[in-house]
Scaffold this motif. Structure first.
Motif, PDB file in Angstrom:
ATOM      1  N   TRP A  20     -58.456 -36.443 -45.783  1.00 16.60           N
ATOM      2  CA  TRP A  20     -57.069 -36.059 -45.491  1.00 16.60           C
ATOM      3  C   TRP A  20     -56.238 -36.265 -46.742  1.00 16.60           C
ATOM      4  CZ3 TRP A  20     -55.078 -33.453 -41.568  1.00 16.60           C
ATOM      5  CH2 TRP A  20     -53.690 -33.411 -41.430  1.00 16.60           C
ATOM      6  N   GLU A  22     -53.029 -34.785 -47.166  1.00 19.47           N
ATOM      7  CA  GLU A  22     -51.607 -34.600 -46.908  1.00 19.47           C
ATOM      8  C   GLU A  22     -50.939 -35.924 -46.552  1.00 19.47           C
ATOM      9  OE1 GLU A  22     -50.683 -31.444 -44.145  1.00 19.47           O
ATOM     10  OE2 GLU A  22     -52.605 -30.482 -44.552  1.00 19.47           O
ATOM     11  N   LEU A  25     -48.582 -36.893 -40.726  1.00 16.33           N
ATOM     12  CA  LEU A  25     -47.746 -35.981 -39.947  1.00 16.33           C
ATOM     13  C   LEU A  25     -46.745 -36.767 -39.105  1.00 16.33           C
ATOM     14  CD1 LEU A  25     -50.614 -33.607 -38.798  1.00 16.33           C
ATOM     15  CD2 LEU A  25     -48.926 -33.154 -40.587  1.00 16.33           C
ATOM     16  N   GLN A  26     -45.554 -36.201 -38.970  1.00 15.76           N
ATOM     17  CA  GLN A  26     -44.502 -36.815 -38.166  1.00 15.76           C
ATOM     18  C   GLN A  26     -44.541 -36.315 -36.717  1.00 15.76           C
ATOM     19  OE1 GLN A  26     -42.312 -39.146 -39.311  1.00 15.76           O
ATOM     20  NE2 GLN A  26     -43.273 -39.115 -41.312  1.00 15.76           N
ATOM     21  N   GLY A  27     -45.146 -35.141 -36.498  1.00 19.59           N
ATOM     22  CA  GLY A  27     -45.237 -34.571 -35.168  1.00 19.59           C
ATOM     23  C   GLY A  27     -44.116 -33.589 -34.922  1.00 19.59           C
ATOM     24  N   ILE A  29     -47.542 -32.869 -32.682  1.00 16.49           N
ATOM     25  CA  ILE A  29     -48.836 -32.236 -32.926  1.00 16.49           C
ATOM     26  C   ILE A  29     -49.671 -32.248 -31.645  1.00 16.49           C
ATOM     27  CG2 ILE A  29     -48.902 -32.843 -35.376  1.00 16.49           C
ATOM     28  CD1 ILE A  29     -50.885 -35.087 -34.669  1.00 16.49           C
ATOM     29  N   PHE A  59     -51.457 -39.220 -39.042  1.00  9.41           N
ATOM     30  CA  PHE A  59     -50.142 -39.153 -38.407  1.00  9.41           C
ATOM     31  C   PHE A  59     -49.486 -40.520 -38.492  1.00  9.41           C
ATOM     32  CE2 PHE A  59     -53.590 -39.068 -35.260  1.00  9.41           C
ATOM     33  CZ  PHE A  59     -53.492 -40.330 -34.732  1.00  9.41           C
ATOM     34  N   LYS A  90     -49.943 -28.231 -35.422  1.00 11.34           N
ATOM     35  CA  LYS A  90     -48.527 -28.568 -35.401  1.00 11.34           C
ATOM     36  C   LYS A  90     -47.865 -27.784 -34.276  1.00 11.34           C
ATOM     37  CE  LYS A  90     -48.256 -29.626 -40.290  1.00 11.34           C
ATOM     38  NZ  LYS A  90     -47.658 -29.329 -41.573  1.00 11.34           N
TER      39      LYS A  90
END
Length: 95
Positions: A20, A22, A25-27, A29, A59, A90
């Protein structure tokens, strides 16, 4: 947590760091998991183990506001063919 769980979690986290690239993620998702394994699978334990391992890497948090959709499919497989396939989609924020 038992030592075996902590060791498995450490191995999963190491693999996630390698795969991973990136920011977490904040969501929101959707998390879709297909698990291939030789034993009986408890879906709540499978989901929890992945979420515990992925939090802060894939996340930011595993709250329902970040992951409002979760799908788990379990397929029996030989130990040599055991694996987890994870798809993350997403979602559009709900109003």
């Amino acid at each position: 947590m038992p030592p075996a769980y902590k060791e498995a979690q450490s191995q999963v986290r190491e693999q996630l760091w390698q795969q991973w690239s990136e920011k977490p993620l904040q969501g929101p998702i959707a998390l879709c998991m297909t698990v291939y394994g030789e034993g009986r699978g408890d879906t709540d334990n499978i989901a929890g183990a992945f979420m515990d391992s992925a939090q802060g890497i894939v996340f930011m948090d595993d709250r329902v506001s970040v992951i409002p959709e979760l799908y788990i499919r379990y397929r029996k497989a030989k130990k040599a063919e055991s694996k987890w396939v994870i798809h993350i989609c997403k979602l559009q924020p709900q109003e």
